[in-house]
Write an enzyme that holds these catalytic residues in place. Sequence first.
Site, PDB file in Angstrom:
ATOM      1  N   THR A   1       0.859  -1.190   0.000  1.00  0.00           N
ATOM      2  CA  THR A   1       0.000   0.000   0.000  1.00  0.00           C
ATOM      3  C   THR A   1       0.887   1.230   0.000  1.00  0.00           C
ATOM      4  O   THR A   1       1.532   1.550   0.998  1.00  0.00           O
ATOM      5  CB  THR A   1      -0.919   0.017   1.222  1.00  0.00           C
TER       6      THR A   1
ATOM      7  N   LYS B   1      -8.951   2.951  -3.279  1.00  0.00           N
ATOM      8  CA  LYS B   1      -8.864   2.813  -1.823  1.00  0.00           C
ATOM      9  C   LYS B   1      -9.297   4.093  -1.109  1.00  0.00           C
ATOM     10  O   LYS B   1      -9.947   4.059  -0.066  1.00  0.00           O
ATOM     11  CB  LYS B   1      -7.429   2.435  -1.384  1.00  0.00           C
TER      12      LYS B   1
ATOM     13  N   LYS C   1      -5.872  11.139   7.233  1.00  0.00           N
ATOM     14  CA  LYS C   1      -5.053  11.430   6.046  1.00  0.00           C
ATOM     15  C   LYS C   1      -5.778  10.973   4.775  1.00  0.00           C
ATOM     16  O   LYS C   1      -5.779  11.684   3.763  1.00  0.00           O
ATOM     17  CB  LYS C   1      -3.705  10.711   6.166  1.00  0.00           C
TER      18      LYS C   1
END
Lengths: 293, 293, 293, 293
Positions: free
Chosen positions: A97, A172, A240
Amino acid sequence: MGEEVGFLGLGIMGKAMSMNLIRHGFKVTVWNRTLSRCDELVEHGASFAETPAAVVKKCKYTIAMLSDPSAALSVVFDKDGVLEQMCSGKGYVDMSTVDSDTSSKISEAITSKGGCFLEAPVSGSKKPAEDGQLVILAAGEKKLYEEALPAFDVMGKKSLFLGQVGNGAKMKLVVNMIMGSMLNAFSEGLILADKSGLNTQTLLDVLDLGGIANPMFKMKGPTMIQKSYSPAFPLKHQQKDMRLALALGDENAVSMPVAAAANEAFKKARSMGLGDLDFSAVYEAVKFPENSS
Amino acid sequence: MGEEVGFLGLGIMGKAMSMNLIRHGFKVTVWNRTLSRCDELVEHGASFAETPAAVVKKCKYTIAMLSDPSAALSVVFDKDGVLEQMCSGKGYVDMSTVDSDTSSKISEAITSKGGCFLEAPVSGSKKPAEDGQLVILAAGEKKLYEEALPAFDVMGKKSLFLGQVGNGAKMKLVVNMIMGSMLNAFSEGLILADKSGLNTQTLLDVLDLGGIANPMFKMKGPTMIQKSYSPAFPLKHQQKDMRLALALGDENAVSMPVAAAANEAFKKARSMGLGDLDFSAVYEAVKFPENSS
Amino acid sequence: MGEEVGFLGLGIMGKAMSMNLIRHGFKVTVWNRTLSRCDELVEHGASFAETPAAVVKKCKYTIAMLSDPSAALSVVFDKDGVLEQMCSGKGYVDMSTVDSDTSSKISEAITSKGGCFLEAPVSGSKKPAEDGQLVILAAGEKKLYEEALPAFDVMGKKSLFLGQVGNGAKMKLVVNMIMGSMLNAFSEGLILADKSGLNTQTLLDVLDLGGIANPMFKMKGPTMIQKSYSPAFPLKHQQKDMRLALALGDENAVSMPVAAAANEAFKKARSMGLGDLDFSAVYEAVKFPENSS
Amino acid sequence: MGEEVGFLGLGIMGKAMSMNLIRHGFKVTVWNRTLSRCDELVEHGASFAETPAAVVKKCKYTIAMLSDPSAALSVVFDKDGVLEQMCSGKGYVDMSTVDSDTSSKISEAITSKGGCFLEAPVSGSKKPAEDGQLVILAAGEKKLYEEALPAFDVMGKKSLFLGQVGNGAKMKLVVNMIMGSMLNAFSEGLILADKSGLNTQTLLDVLDLGGIANPMFKMKGPTMIQKSYSPAFPLKHQQKDMRLALALGDENAVSMPVAAAANEAFKKARSMGLGDLDFSAVYEAVKFPENSS
């Protein structure tokens, strides 16, 4: 099947994923920065190589599952790294990721050597990795996606090809943005129930029986009521992702008032010092001040 | 079991619910304003009475499933209504969806006659009613709840006792508030995906595989993408529930910024003339102006 | 001018307003529940009557400035009240701040007797009342507005006729809604400045020099920085006005996301127990938790 | 006074500002990329230099007023630029509006040569520049600020020293964030008034008489009602400033729900294609769909 696959990175996720490959008959050559972590895999039948470059040299395509962007970059660009042996006919599948900048940088380097690149971040953590139940969000070179599909089928319950490099990361963000807003709605509902004289556990039961029942409410609800926020996904990372999703919306002139309100609640939680707890700790920010019985 | 139960109101829901009682061996005496609707139930073994009062006279407790507050009031207070035969030792279970004022008014009248009252609105529509899969949110007299439990077990997959009269309605508001915020988050996510170059159908697939998968996203997603908003739950009712939930929060000094943002989006949708469409039509308000390919 | 005017209610506001009428040559007949409060006015030349009815009997039109809705209703409907002498050819001008229901009730009673009615709430407190600098938001019977204009010109710096009864109250809600949102924006800006290493007093100076300089920022800024919230306008009343303005928007399908966000902040402040402080105490809710140096 | 000052950039602002310096007895040496623009200043008594370097060589300190960051950088770093003659004992005052990265880059270059640097963006446009009524937000070297104060006093009605380089830009962001939220609150109020049957012009009158009266409402209100959005400050720039202010808040964990809601409205306006109109065009996004009479 007997296909030859390289695998770089044997952390919690990588170990479980490569083990599944071995179990299903893939010939896997592994490498890990701490070499001793390769032992268990070798016992189960994996080959071993001393450097990322050596893995790439030996295999038609190589999968990487590293812990963070700097590890992902280092494995590719450092001495004895992936790039040294990358060439036409070979493929590199990064399942770590990472942000889209990192992904683009690796993609450019691989393709400039004539290789094929695929980003393939996963949804799911330790247990789904062990059970071969990950969801794989692949983007990049379609041909390589098709080549890696047998491996994906073994590691995940579902893999999706999303088009150009960067789309995996974007997908995502969209999912996490929805998730973050939902968690805020859930928190507000729990507090409204509590302050209105309803039992919060009963609310959880009712929710779980209806049309908006979902695994997150089921899993997080009881721990939130108990004020237990051991971090499965740290709040600062969730915030974030909200910020990045809102920035993606800004680029594309998409107005998202609910996500924006949820983001401000996550920021409030950060300002309360909850950033390292689980993202469900936003509940504390929503319910402050706690004066209910 | 052979228990004697009254049942008032044989609309889509009431018919399915009373049929389940009969099937499971309850002795049911039915009444409906349009008497001919009783015929099918009688064929399956129900008794029939000419007035609500006659039903109450005959049965230990009587269930009502009326279409709206005015019907619910009329069955109780009109000539030949429930009140005329209500007395100590008898119970009245109103399963209609009514506001808490209506519920309180009926509760007071029943108890002033010495009877027991229970409000028991349900979650679920035609199909769950037929399948005995409703969720029953009961509140009021605990003793009557226990008495009616065998009937609830036949009509629903789950029944919950929520305490004092009014709590059933409040619980529905909390759930619908969470639902409305989730639908907005979902809409924002679909639009963000679309404007960012991702495929919306793929987003639906990814969502359905992960931790926030839920029946509503699965059911509404495809129709929203097709701009199909045939009303299962009208948007203006959803917005009314958001407003009432926010008012409940105002009473109890609960700050709910995400729900408030979602409510404003539903209001925008109303101002666009979408109030009679399905509540998922808020998607149109969120994505306006539609200039994507 | 020598016009004959009745005046009911000699509190802080009413005394100052009626005094201005006398000073400018109006013949004023006063009444107050505590009769002794009339003395000072009489010394300055006012006439005195023993009951509201007696004032109305004597004067072509009568002004009322009462403290709250119940006082406003009582002066009209009680024995010896305004209604007893109201008749065709007479006018009643209620300058009290009351809700629109109270205003409508009085309006109907007055007009059913053949009289003319005007609601005329004011903007401004003690000092502007003494200085004849009030702003008068009148609504109701236009003819009576014109008749009372010479009196308004003496009591206020500006009077506006807003149409039908109720519009005065609505106008106050719209203004207070804008005011509440502005105060939140101001609070957020002060905190952002502080946390970003800027001096908040300097921000006040900069704001006061530019295009958004306004008396409220100038007056509230220094006290907010000092955490001094002695109530000029209680926060709970401001939040009530936000709620009512949002409800007015709901009726008319007006989406107001900024006002909604501001309202949630005021609700948070209420939940912190700040409802009885000045409405600028919302600053405390916005800046919580206070961990800046 | 007779002080020697350099001045780079003679656009609308720079010309007006340097003219004020001349008028008040400063000895000004000017330079402009298009040299002919210097003529008028020379007629009024300015000296002229062929390059920025030549100006710096001649003067103790030099003021720059360039159109954008790239012009600001070019004047410093290009051949014959400011840097070539910068040395200990000399000062450079950049009054252009640039981002803080640009400001920092210039600051580092100047100080690495031994010079002093001050950023001094202004608030105010053509008219205040001509009238010497600008507000000057200075940050950087305090000594240079004091040296330039006599010049600031001539160009502006007020100058403020805000500390370290970057604080000028931050202060502008905070002010513009408050301004953007206020404009949204104002827009919502105008629409609420209109849809509630009140006259919007009357609302403007009432606002202008009360505690939140401000020049922006007074100036923008009438043009917004007329749907006239000729750009004084383009909406896309206002939205960019909201975004940057929110990003500044994110860095410092400041939750700003009202600003966030306002930002989403500006984004909606951008998505409607209003980005190049005046920032007051957000009114169109807030009031959509326009179905009022």
